[in-house]
Write a protein that holds these residues in place. Structure first.
Motif, mmCIF file in Angstrom:
data_model
loop_
_atom_site.group_PDB
_atom_site.id
_atom_site.type_symbol
_atom_site.label_atom_id
_atom_site.label_comp_id
_atom_site.label_asym_id
_atom_site.label_seq_id
_atom_site.Cartn_x
_atom_site.Cartn_y
_atom_site.Cartn_z
ATOM 1 N N TRP A 274 -0.052 -6.464 3.629
ATOM 2 C CA TRP A 274 0.831 -6.241 2.275
ATOM 3 C C TRP A 274 -0.089 -6.358 1.163
ATOM 4 O O TRP A 274 0.382 -5.254 0.196
ATOM 5 C CB TRP A 274 1.996 -7.203 2.479
ATOM 6 N N LEU B 202 8.482 -3.633 7.516
ATOM 7 C CA LEU B 202 7.648 -2.931 8.023
ATOM 8 C C LEU B 202 8.353 -1.492 8.167
ATOM 9 O O LEU B 202 7.523 -0.146 7.740
ATOM 10 C CB LEU B 202 6.899 -3.305 9.222
ATOM 11 N N ARG C 140 7.455 1.920 6.180
ATOM 12 C CA ARG C 140 7.178 3.302 7.084
ATOM 13 C C ARG C 140 8.047 4.393 6.451
ATOM 14 O O ARG C 140 7.374 5.493 6.164
ATOM 15 C CB ARG C 140 7.169 3.026 8.589
ATOM 16 N N ILE D 276 0.533 1.073 8.363
ATOM 17 C CA ILE D 276 2.081 0.474 8.508
ATOM 18 C C ILE D 276 2.188 0.896 10.273
ATOM 19 O O ILE D 276 2.800 0.029 10.645
ATOM 20 C CB ILE D 276 2.941 1.127 7.656
ATOM 21 N N ILE E 102 3.131 -1.907 12.918
ATOM 22 C CA ILE E 102 4.658 -1.674 13.606
ATOM 23 C C ILE E 102 4.309 -1.945 15.239
ATOM 24 O O ILE E 102 4.914 -2.471 16.080
ATOM 25 C CB ILE E 102 5.258 -0.610 13.313
#
Length: 215
Positions: free
Chosen positions: A98, A162, A166, A206, A210
């Motif tokens: 982050w 997340l 995205r 990202i 995920i």
């Protein structure tokens, strides 16, 4: 010939507003090709326009487009950085990712500020394209502000953050940001290409995060 050699929108605006004739613009372009001077400087030297006319007919339009497109994008990038930092504070186990995204968003905001300054200094190098409206930027910005509050209040999970990151990074607003400006200047074209490469990198960061959730 005139269209191919015109840099940015300076000549087009002056011709369209009746300040100079197409023939005068063609003459100025030929003079420019034989020198390292900017088109605006040559037009002034030839006596076709005054600096005040350039300000009146070009800067006014550029300023309007900058205010409608680029300035809101600075706010958008800064708020995205705030969202990423709020996520870093709330989801400490993934803080590194982050914080990386937050730093990138703030750097992008500074890049846009640099672009705005460059446009004012060299308006004949750039064309500002109205790809999206101020309203569309404001709508997404409002959504980001709401998301920040949800992260801080604990009503948004790490997974949800997340997925939202995205979706924003893949949105048309972000994807087409490098297309807001067009230029024939080699150095700026290189910088625009770097921005696109950075965008692809952020998306991968990202996407990898995920993918890690699903393992």
């Amino acid at each position: 010939m005139m269209q191919q050699n015109r840099r940015g929108q300076l000549g087009e605006i002056l011709v369209r507003n009746g300040v100079i004739s197409p023939e005068q613009l063609e003459h100025a372009i030929k003079a420019k090709m034989a020198s390292n001077k900017r088109l605006g400087d040559i037009l002034v030297e030839l006596g076709y326009v005054t600096p005040e006319q350039i300000i009146q007919h070009v800067y006014a339009q550029l300023a309007e487009r900058i205010q409608k497109v680029l300035v809101p994008m600075v706010s958008f990038k800064e708020k995205m950085a705030d969202f990423y930092m709020a996520s870093a504070d709330s989801f400490t186990e993934h803080a590194r990712i982050w914080r990386l995204l937050a730093a990138a968003a703030r750097a992008q905001a500074e890049d846009i500020r640099s672009l705005i300054k460059a446009i004012y200094l060299q308006p004949d190098l750039f064309t500002v394209n109205m790809i999206f409206t101020t309203e569309s930027v404001d709508t997404i910005l409002h959504g980001v502000l709401n998301t920040i509050e949800r992260v801080k209040s604990g009503s948004l999970t790490h997974n949800q953050s997340l997925y939202l990151a995205r979706d924003v990074e893949n949105s048309m607003l972000v994807s087409r940001l490098p297309d807001v400006l067009t230029t024939n200047d080699a150095e700026w074209r290189k910088r625009f290409m770097q921005q696109k490469q950075e965008l692809f990198h952020h998306r991968k960061v990202i996407a990898d995060a995920i993918a890690g959730l699903k393992k």
